[in-house]
Design a protein around this motif. Structure first.
Motif, PDB file in Angstrom:
ATOM      1  N   UNK A  10     108.740 -20.728  92.309  1.00 61.68           N
ATOM      2  CA  UNK A  10     110.155 -20.448  92.071  1.00 61.68           C
ATOM      3  C   UNK A  10     111.004 -21.364  92.946  1.00 61.68           C
ATOM      4  N   UNK A  11     110.533 -21.631  94.151  1.00 64.46           N
ATOM      5  CA  UNK A  11     111.257 -22.545  95.042  1.00 64.46           C
ATOM      6  C   UNK A  11     111.340 -23.945  94.436  1.00 64.46           C
ATOM      7  N   UNK A  23     119.544 -17.329  94.441  1.00 69.63           N
ATOM      8  CA  UNK A  23     120.524 -17.568  93.383  1.00 69.63           C
ATOM      9  C   UNK A  23     119.847 -17.678  92.016  1.00 69.63           C
ATOM     10  N   UNK A  24     118.701 -18.349  91.974  1.00 71.71           N
ATOM     11  CA  UNK A  24     117.953 -18.458  90.713  1.00 71.71           C
ATOM     12  C   UNK A  24     117.498 -17.081  90.247  1.00 71.71           C
ATOM     13  N   UNK A  25     116.967 -16.299  91.154  1.00 71.33           N
ATOM     14  CA  UNK A  25     116.502 -14.959  90.815  1.00 71.33           C
ATOM     15  C   UNK A  25     117.669 -14.111  90.302  1.00 71.33           C
ATOM     16  N   UNK A  35     113.309 -10.817  86.818  1.00 75.00           N
ATOM     17  CA  UNK A  35     113.219 -11.743  87.949  1.00 75.00           C
ATOM     18  C   UNK A  35     112.678 -13.087  87.470  1.00 75.00           C
ATOM     19  N   UNK A  36     112.977 -14.133  88.225  1.00 76.15           N
ATOM     20  CA  UNK A  36     112.535 -15.483  87.862  1.00 76.15           C
ATOM     21  C   UNK A  36     111.019 -15.558  87.739  1.00 76.15           C
ATOM     22  N   UNK A  37     110.298 -14.941  88.655  1.00 78.38           N
ATOM     23  CA  UNK A  37     108.835 -14.983  88.615  1.00 78.38           C
ATOM     24  C   UNK A  37     108.297 -14.305  87.358  1.00 78.38           C
ATOM     25  N   UNK A  39     109.858 -14.106  84.482  1.00 87.20           N
ATOM     26  CA  UNK A  39     110.132 -15.011  83.365  1.00 87.20           C
ATOM     27  C   UNK A  39     109.134 -16.163  83.331  1.00 87.20           C
ATOM     28  N   UNK A  40     108.766 -16.673  84.505  1.00 86.53           N
ATOM     29  CA  UNK A  40     107.785 -17.756  84.554  1.00 86.53           C
ATOM     30  C   UNK A  40     106.435 -17.264  84.012  1.00 86.53           C
ATOM     31  N   UNK A  41     106.037 -16.066  84.400  1.00 78.80           N
ATOM     32  CA  UNK A  41     104.782 -15.512  83.882  1.00 78.80           C
ATOM     33  C   UNK A  41     104.857 -15.310  82.364  1.00 78.80           C
ATOM     34  N   UNK A  42     106.012 -14.897  81.893  1.00 84.41           N
ATOM     35  CA  UNK A  42     106.210 -14.694  80.462  1.00 84.41           C
ATOM     36  C   UNK A  42     106.056 -16.007  79.690  1.00 84.41           C
ATOM     37  N   UNK A  43     106.635 -17.077  80.216  1.00 87.46           N
ATOM     38  CA  UNK A  43     106.530 -18.390  79.568  1.00 87.46           C
ATOM     39  C   UNK A  43     105.071 -18.849  79.525  1.00 87.46           C
TER      40      UNK A  43
END
Length: 94
Positions: A10-11, A23-25, A35-37, A39-43
């Motif tokens: 995420x960083x 801010x991204x989260x 949460x951003x993490x 969404x990343x797992x979802x992608x």
């Protein structure tokens, strides 16, 4: 999607976007309710599903290409999300 192979954090994504992780989260939660993490797992999972349906690569190859630490980690994540092992999913999608 090429970034997935390198296992960005995420960083890393925040830096690429010129912002901080908090801010991204916050932006992800505001825009998508996750949460951003997450969404990343979802992608990663969505891409794994596509690759399994295409059938050209083994689950171990897919795990490596998508940046999972191991085939076992990929299998656990896939089962948690879908209730099926990647091999079973692919066989049923054929």
């Amino acid at each position: 999607m090429a970034h997935l192979r390198e296992g960005p954090t995420i960083a890393d994504l925040a830096a690429e976007l010129g912002t901080g992780t908090a801010a991204l989260d916050h932006a992800c939660q505001s825009a998508r309710g996750k949460r951003a993490i997450d969404l990343m797992h979802e992608v990663r999972l969505q891409r794994a599903v596509e690759m399994l349906r295409e059938g050209g690569q083994s689950p171990a190859q897919i795990a490596k290409e998508l940046g999972y630490t191991s085939h076992t980690h990929f299998t656990r994540s896939f089962v948690a999300a879908t209730g099926q092992r990647p091999e079973t999913f692919r066989d049923q999608s054929s």
